[in-house]
Design an enzyme around this catalytic site. Structure first.
Site, PDB file in Angstrom:
ATOM      1  N   ILE B 322      25.056 -34.861 -16.580  1.00 52.47           N
ATOM      2  CA  ILE B 322      25.098 -33.777 -17.856  1.00 52.47           C
ATOM      3  C   ILE B 322      25.671 -32.477 -18.682  1.00 52.47           C
ATOM      4  O   ILE B 322      24.038 -32.264 -19.292  1.00 52.47           O
ATOM      5  CB  ILE B 322      24.997 -32.964 -15.784  1.00 52.47           C
ATOM      6  CG1 ILE B 322      24.429 -33.329 -15.024  1.00 52.47           C
ATOM      7  CG2 ILE B 322      24.470 -31.278 -16.596  1.00 52.47           C
ATOM      8  CD1 ILE B 322      22.656 -33.284 -14.835  1.00 52.47           C
ATOM      9  N   HIS B 358      25.754 -44.408 -29.225  1.00 55.94           N
ATOM     10  CA  HIS B 358      26.273 -45.288 -28.776  1.00 55.94           C
ATOM     11  C   HIS B 358      26.894 -46.542 -29.550  1.00 55.94           C
ATOM     12  O   HIS B 358      27.544 -47.177 -29.667  1.00 55.94           O
ATOM     13  CB  HIS B 358      25.432 -46.483 -27.961  1.00 55.94           C
ATOM     14  CG  HIS B 358      24.996 -45.426 -26.096  1.00 55.94           C
ATOM     15  ND1 HIS B 358      24.526 -44.085 -25.926  1.00 55.94           N
ATOM     16  CD2 HIS B 358      25.986 -46.127 -25.047  1.00 55.94           C
ATOM     17  CE1 HIS B 358      24.838 -44.429 -24.725  1.00 55.94           C
ATOM     18  NE2 HIS B 358      25.485 -44.948 -24.439  1.00 55.94           N
TER      19      HIS B 358
END
Lengths: 428, 428
Positions: B322, B358
């Site tokens: 979140i 990433h």
């Protein structure tokens, strides 16, 4: 796009409603409890694990052997005396119960009750005598036969009770209590069709008018059938590939009474045993019972309650096997209470009877009376007291899980060890 | 006792309310979803498995070595140049961001924005240059440093944005939109105390008035601390005892390009990798973040949503992390939407930026640019389309789990294989 009204308005929106005072979902304070996804996770992990297990079985090799399963039930697959006898006897017994009820109008209540008691006693003792004397019955075959007879015993006991209650209503003046939506009333229910429906229905409690589902949903039926076939294969595979080698490895430490090794082996057995028990639970109480119910359009599918959330031992025992729990409540606990017996005495009595049946279903097929199953069931009473007294919420739930995971393999190992010593050590 | 009114009344009660038309709880038709107990089951099974794993590690021996962990971060434990540099630089950077904001009243908006951009760019490129050039930084140490810098980058970007919005509000006439319960308003928030609270608070989105919990609950704090310490040990132990041997065993099939063996090894790696990821999730998003939040009396504990129930890939990505999701929505997606960008383009852009980060967090520490992480993230877009288009309910949920369980070990094995070939095969 509705969120963004215009280029200048959105910053205010973002600025003032970004954080709210709240707990994390996994905190018990949040009160959140929807973990349906975890169930799918368990299924996916199961499939992945099975794949790994069978593609890389370099340790013991592939031990799964479907033919061996048949030989568990029958020593000589061309000779089925035990099974035939059992099936025939079951059919006869249903007749034996049916006639006293049908004749109740012509013979006295006392004669009828006497005939019942004779029949019900036979239902428990005849098969156990057969299993104990016939050498051609294997332990698994014997246990299966005794389970079938015990279920029949409970069903016919319920049948007798309900019909007796119906006659009581007819004799009292309280006929107005009968609900209006009852379609069949006593003695209109005394037909062969009705009793055979009850014998095959997935319930132990007789009722004159079972709730019926409107139609057979074919896709539901097929999915349950697929699950039944898949999970029975899986159970057999896991027992042969995982449990049997683990048990065999644990025989040596148990003979030597090497305690640290015994505990290690017991823990090692706990995981496959628990997984097989969980698969058995799903296979029997969800797949199989729903399959039979769907086929018979039997409406009440409450075969289990949410025992996985149980925070006390009592909650677990009264929610994991609803058919037996319902029967105990209706035909044992409430009649006892009706006679003014104390609540705690009645509960202990249920555990005693349950312990007796657990022992009966294990000892007779093994032809070995050791009382481990009896003691295992009776030990639930102090355990229930301890958990109820000292543990709450998630701690209570964890305690129930631990007692399930650890308790079962102890009992299994006790019996297997004694069976092994009796049959293999004494011979060699 | 209240159930049994008298000896004659209970039979009627039992007779007519025994079965009800209803579905089994595990049928999806029942709508039941409370599986809180399964969570406790996972914890108990984890503890039992760990016990078995460490008491019976006869296959590889005990490989857990706490000293080895330190050497992952530092090649020479007596020489901490990288860590020191990182800590110092972080502190400096916060100052660099703070001053343009504080000076915004005296310098022009354009100059301020320029100073920001310089600082934020430095925040991404300086550490990566350091990691790439310094040979004393190990891959794990480098990845850790880059994560810290990326978090700081996102926080300071948010800080800049919110203060800019505040100035926009001051310049427009819409001052009445400011809620009355705001305690601190711009420029009252421009203090060192405020920015350092935000830097250490477990959120990436700056707000002038964070919701605060009323007090530090000591038992909650201690339990989270215990979990933090236990799960970090467990993760390290599992990596050393389970993942490293599995990866080492899988190098040979990968070099020989033996496909059936590769798939077997990949599945074998999937289980420990997935379990470690789950433990990491709990450790980081529940234990650690709640610990920090409790210590700082930070009120908003929504660090994750119920991603375990996600039936689409998009739902998973927007609910498992979140803080990052909130940041992306507030500082990337909505500003893009505000400029009239199409919804699908904006979503793809988020995946692109996410894929870049990433890749950045994996390639730079490994000093090896292979684009596996980038492609892994980008492949989520067709996967999301496929799952959203063809799978519903439990099937969609199972697909999300499978992509998690299978996808991660593929990426891990790709990098480990390339790293191994680059460093060990070329040398020998």
């Amino acid at each position: 796009i509705s969120l963004v009204v215009s280029n200048t308005v959105y910053p205010y929106y973002c600025l003032f409603s970004c954080h709210v005072l709240q707990e994390s979902l996994l905190s018990s304070a949040s009160g959140y409890s929807n973990y349906r996804g975890i169930l799918n996770w368990c299924v996916v992990m199961l499939v992945v694990s099975i794949n790994i297990f069978f593609t890389s079985s370099d340790r013991y090799g592939i031990l799964v052997d479907p033919i061996q399963v048949v030989s568990l039930f029958l020593k000589d697959p061309y000779n089925w005396p035990a099974s035939c006898l059992i099936i025939e006897h079951c059919v006869n017994n249903v007749f034996f119960v049916f006639f006293p009820v049908a004749l109740q109008g012509t013979i006295s209540e006392t004669t009828g009750t006497f005939l019942y008691l004779v029949n019900l006693t036979t239902l428990l003792f005849f098969p156990s005598a057969t299993v104990l004397t016939l050498t051609s019955i294997t332990p698994v075959g014997g246990a299966f036969a005794l389970c079938v007879y015990t279920i029949l015993f409970m069903k016919l006991y319920s049948y007798k009770d309900v019909n007796m209650w119906c006659r009581e209503i007819r004799h009292t003046k309280a006929r107005t209590l009968t609900p209006v939506h009852t379609h069949v009333s006593y003695p209109g229910n005394l037909t062969h069709r009705d009793i055979y429906y009850f014998v095959f229905a997935p319930t132990l409690c007789y009722e004159l008018n079972f709730p019926r589902s409107p139609r057979i949903r074919k896709s539901f039926l097929l999915r349950r059938l697929f699950e039944m076939l898949f999970f029975i294969q899986l159970q057999i595979g896991l027992v042969q590939q995982w449990m049997v080698p683990t048990i065999q490895n644990s025989m040596k430490p148990f003979q030597d009474m090497d305690f640290s090794r015994m505990i290690e082996r017991m823990l090692k057995l706990a995981v496959p045993n628990h997984l097989i028990w969980l698969i058995f639970f799903y296979w029997f109480f969800h797949s199989s019972m729903n399959f039979v119910a769907e086929l018979m359009r039997f409406g009440d599918r409450e075969f289990y309650q949410d025992w996985w959330n149980s925070e006390t031992v009592t909650y677990f025992w009264s929610n994991w096997n609803i058919p037996v729990h319902k029967w105990c409540l209706r035909h044992f606990y409430k009649p006892l209470m009706g006679r003014g017996v104390n609540k705690w005495v009645a509960q202990t009595a249920i555990f005693l009877v349950s312990a007796f049946f657990h022992e009966y279903l294990v000892s007779v097929p093994l032809k070995m009376f050791r009382l481990w199953a009896f003691m295992g069931m009776m030990s639930q009473i102090p355990l229930a007291w301890f958990v109820g007294r000292f543990l709450r919420g998630n701690y209570g739930n964890a305690a129930v899980w631990i007692s399930l995971i650890i308790g079962q393999p102890i009992a299994v190992l006790m019996y297997v060890h004694d069976f092994y010593v009796l049959h293999y050590v004494s011979q060699s």
